[in-house]
Design a protein around this motif. Structure first.
Motif, PDB file in Angstrom:
ATOM      1  N   ILE A   1      14.111  42.727 -82.015  1.00  0.00           N
ATOM      2  CA  ILE A   1      14.136  42.954 -80.571  1.00  0.00           C
ATOM      3  C   ILE A   1      12.866  43.659 -80.098  1.00  0.00           C
ATOM      4  N   PHE A   2      12.511  44.751 -80.764  1.00  0.00           N
ATOM      5  CA  PHE A   2      11.318  45.496 -80.357  1.00  0.00           C
ATOM      6  C   PHE A   2      10.050  44.686 -80.625  1.00  0.00           C
ATOM      7  N   GLY A   3      10.058  43.931 -81.715  1.00  0.00           N
ATOM      8  CA  GLY A   3       8.885  43.137 -82.054  1.00  0.00           C
ATOM      9  C   GLY A   3       8.605  42.044 -81.049  1.00  0.00           C
ATOM     10  N   ILE A   4       9.615  41.279 -80.702  1.00  0.00           N
ATOM     11  CA  ILE A   4       9.387  40.185 -79.760  1.00  0.00           C
ATOM     12  C   ILE A   4       9.055  40.724 -78.376  1.00  0.00           C
ATOM     13  N   THR A   5       9.619  41.874 -78.019  1.00  0.00           N
ATOM     14  CA  THR A   5       9.294  42.474 -76.726  1.00  0.00           C
ATOM     15  C   THR A   5       7.832  42.891 -76.678  1.00  0.00           C
ATOM     16  N   TYR A   6       7.358  43.494 -77.753  1.00  0.00           N
ATOM     17  CA  TYR A   6       5.950  43.910 -77.814  1.00  0.00           C
ATOM     18  C   TYR A   6       5.032  42.699 -77.671  1.00  0.00           C
ATOM     19  N   MET A   7       5.331  41.630 -78.414  1.00  0.00           N
ATOM     20  CA  MET A   7       4.512  40.423 -78.344  1.00  0.00           C
ATOM     21  C   MET A   7       4.567  39.802 -76.955  1.00  0.00           C
ATOM     22  N   TRP A   8       5.743  39.826 -76.332  1.00  0.00           N
ATOM     23  CA  TRP A   8       5.910  39.263 -74.996  1.00  0.00           C
ATOM     24  C   TRP A   8       5.122  40.062 -73.961  1.00  0.00           C
ATOM     25  N   LEU A   9       5.106  41.395 -74.107  1.00  0.00           N
ATOM     26  CA  LEU A   9       4.346  42.230 -73.184  1.00  0.00           C
ATOM     27  C   LEU A   9       2.856  41.912 -73.259  1.00  0.00           C
ATOM     28  N   VAL A  10       2.371  41.634 -74.464  1.00  0.00           N
ATOM     29  CA  VAL A  10       0.958  41.335 -74.658  1.00  0.00           C
ATOM     30  C   VAL A  10       0.610  39.937 -74.165  1.00  0.00           C
ATOM     31  N   ASN A  11       1.513  38.975 -74.430  1.00  0.00           N
ATOM     32  CA  ASN A  11       1.197  37.576 -74.121  1.00  0.00           C
ATOM     33  C   ASN A  11       2.459  36.815 -73.700  1.00  0.00           C
ATOM     34  N   PRO A  12       2.980  37.077 -72.504  1.00  0.00           N
ATOM     35  CA  PRO A  12       4.242  36.452 -72.084  1.00  0.00           C
ATOM     36  C   PRO A  12       4.196  34.929 -72.028  1.00  0.00           C
ATOM     37  N   GLU A  13       3.044  34.376 -71.661  1.00  0.00           N
ATOM     38  CA  GLU A  13       2.943  32.918 -71.569  1.00  0.00           C
ATOM     39  C   GLU A  13       2.920  32.259 -72.943  1.00  0.00           C
ATOM     40  N   GLY A  14       2.530  33.010 -73.960  1.00  0.00           N
ATOM     41  CA  GLY A  14       2.392  32.428 -75.286  1.00  0.00           C
ATOM     42  C   GLY A  14       3.608  32.591 -76.181  1.00  0.00           C
ATOM     43  N   ILE A  15       4.660  33.227 -75.675  1.00  0.00           N
ATOM     44  CA  ILE A  15       5.853  33.464 -76.490  1.00  0.00           C
ATOM     45  C   ILE A  15       6.979  32.529 -76.029  1.00  0.00           C
ATOM     46  N   PRO A  16       7.348  31.526 -76.841  1.00  0.00           N
ATOM     47  CA  PRO A  16       8.450  30.610 -76.478  1.00  0.00           C
ATOM     48  C   PRO A  16       9.799  31.289 -76.718  1.00  0.00           C
ATOM     49  N   VAL A  17      10.219  32.079 -75.757  1.00  0.00           N
ATOM     50  CA  VAL A  17      11.395  32.944 -75.926  1.00  0.00           C
ATOM     51  C   VAL A  17      12.642  32.161 -76.328  1.00  0.00           C
ATOM     52  N   LYS A  18      12.940  31.094 -75.623  1.00  0.00           N
ATOM     53  CA  LYS A  18      14.162  30.339 -75.910  1.00  0.00           C
ATOM     54  C   LYS A  18      14.163  29.777 -77.333  1.00  0.00           C
ATOM     55  N   THR A  19      13.023  29.238 -77.759  1.00  0.00           N
ATOM     56  CA  THR A  19      12.919  28.669 -79.106  1.00  0.00           C
ATOM     57  C   THR A  19      13.093  29.753 -80.164  1.00  0.00           C
ATOM     58  N   ILE A  20      12.462  30.892 -79.948  1.00  0.00           N
ATOM     59  CA  ILE A  20      12.541  31.981 -80.914  1.00  0.00           C
ATOM     60  C   ILE A  20      13.969  32.512 -81.026  1.00  0.00           C
ATOM     61  N   PHE A  21      14.637  32.679 -79.889  1.00  0.00           N
ATOM     62  CA  PHE A  21      16.003  33.198 -79.925  1.00  0.00           C
ATOM     63  C   PHE A  21      16.965  32.184 -80.528  1.00  0.00           C
ATOM     64  N   ALA A  22      16.743  30.905 -80.280  1.00  0.00           N
ATOM     65  CA  ALA A  22      17.600  29.877 -80.880  1.00  0.00           C
ATOM     66  C   ALA A  22      17.469  29.913 -82.402  1.00  0.00           C
ATOM     67  N   GLY A  23      16.242  30.032 -82.890  1.00  0.00           N
ATOM     68  CA  GLY A  23      16.021  30.114 -84.322  1.00  0.00           C
ATOM     69  C   GLY A  23      16.613  31.378 -84.909  1.00  0.00           C
ATOM     70  N   TYR A  24      16.508  32.475 -84.169  1.00  0.00           N
ATOM     71  CA  TYR A  24      17.057  33.742 -84.665  1.00  0.00           C
ATOM     72  C   TYR A  24      18.582  33.667 -84.790  1.00  0.00           C
ATOM     73  N   ARG A  25      19.227  33.056 -83.797  1.00  0.00           N
ATOM     74  CA  ARG A  25      20.687  32.910 -83.874  1.00  0.00           C
ATOM     75  C   ARG A  25      21.085  32.100 -85.104  1.00  0.00           C
ATOM     76  N   ASP A  26      20.346  31.041 -85.377  1.00  0.00           N
ATOM     77  CA  ASP A  26      20.641  30.215 -86.550  1.00  0.00           C
ATOM     78  C   ASP A  26      20.514  31.031 -87.839  1.00  0.00           C
ATOM     79  N   SER A  27      19.455  31.835 -87.929  1.00  0.00           N
ATOM     80  CA  SER A  27      19.253  32.632 -89.141  1.00  0.00           C
ATOM     81  C   SER A  27      20.329  33.704 -89.277  1.00  0.00           C
ATOM     82  N   VAL A  28      20.768  34.251 -88.150  1.00  0.00           N
ATOM     83  CA  VAL A  28      21.846  35.256 -88.173  1.00  0.00           C
ATOM     84  C   VAL A  28      23.139  34.644 -88.680  1.00  0.00           C
TER      85      VAL A  28
END
Length: 207
Positions: free
Chosen positions: A172-199
């Motif tokens: 959570i903290f990691g993706i937020t930090y990356m998003w703050l630095v580069n919001p346009e470059g972070i595919p949030v939906k794709t990353i969260f979908a993959g994270y749910r699968d791994s969980v």
């Protein structure tokens, strides 16, 4: 002073001026950072005398501390809307949905909250102590959700709930930090979908 403000009680006028100064502080922090944000600028941008912010808060640290509380409350209110009365595994998975939604909405409160959190790490301060307190509360919530899920038999008995919860907050903290630095470059939906699968795989959750 408008007729609307004139009709307010002293407490209501104080709350209104606080909110305007908090809004002004968020604007200034997002425009040019915390170092260049001054109490004088906060008061003036909010439409008050240059001395009001200083009289009200006393120091930038006190202002930022109260601002963190307000921003954190926005997140807690968002989480509560999603989780509601849910518990265990359902509450945990829903909390992931809540954070994804919060990130996608990109409210100023989320940006300012993490800017103030991250900048507090470099020195001992009241803000850093508050971050530790809030981080421990978040960790406690997650371990509570997963502990209940494990008790109910909804996740693997082999799961180290405490260790998994720390890794969840790291995500959570990691993706937020990356998003703050580069919001346009972070595919949030794709990353969260993959994270749910791994969980689901790690916790051995049936789809």
């Amino acid at each position: 002073m408008s007729s609307t403000v004139k009709g307010l009680t002293h407490e209501q006028r104080t709350e209104l001026s606080d909110q305007r100064m908090f809004d002004a502080a968020m604007d200034l922090i997002l425009e040019h950072g915390t170092v260049r944000t001054t109490l004088k600028e906060v008061g003036e941008k909010a439409g008050y005398s240059r001395g009001l912010a200083n009289n009200r808060f006393g120091s930038k640290e006190n202002l930022f501390e109260r601002l963190v509380k307000r921003c954190y409350r926005v997140w807690l209110d968002e989480l509560s809307k999603f989780v509601g009365n849910k518990s265990g595994l359902e509450a945990f998975m829903t909390s992931i949905d809540a954070f994804e939604d919060f990130l996608l909405e990109a409210p100023r409160e989320l940006q300012v909250l993490h800017i103030l959190w991250y900048e507090s790490i470099s020195h001992q301060s009241v803000m850093k102590a508050k971050l530790k307190e809030q981080q421990e509360k978040m960790l406690s919530d997650v371990t509570g959700y997963l502990g209940r899920a494990q008790f109910n038999g909804d996740i693997s008995r082999d799961c180290d709930v405490a260790e998994f919860s720390i890794r969840y907050l790291t995500f959570i903290f990691g993706i937020t930090y990356m998003w703050l630095v580069n919001p346009e470059g972070i595919p949030v939906k794709t990353i969260f979908a993959g994270y749910r699968d791994s969980v689901k795989k790690e916790l051995q959750i049936e789809s």
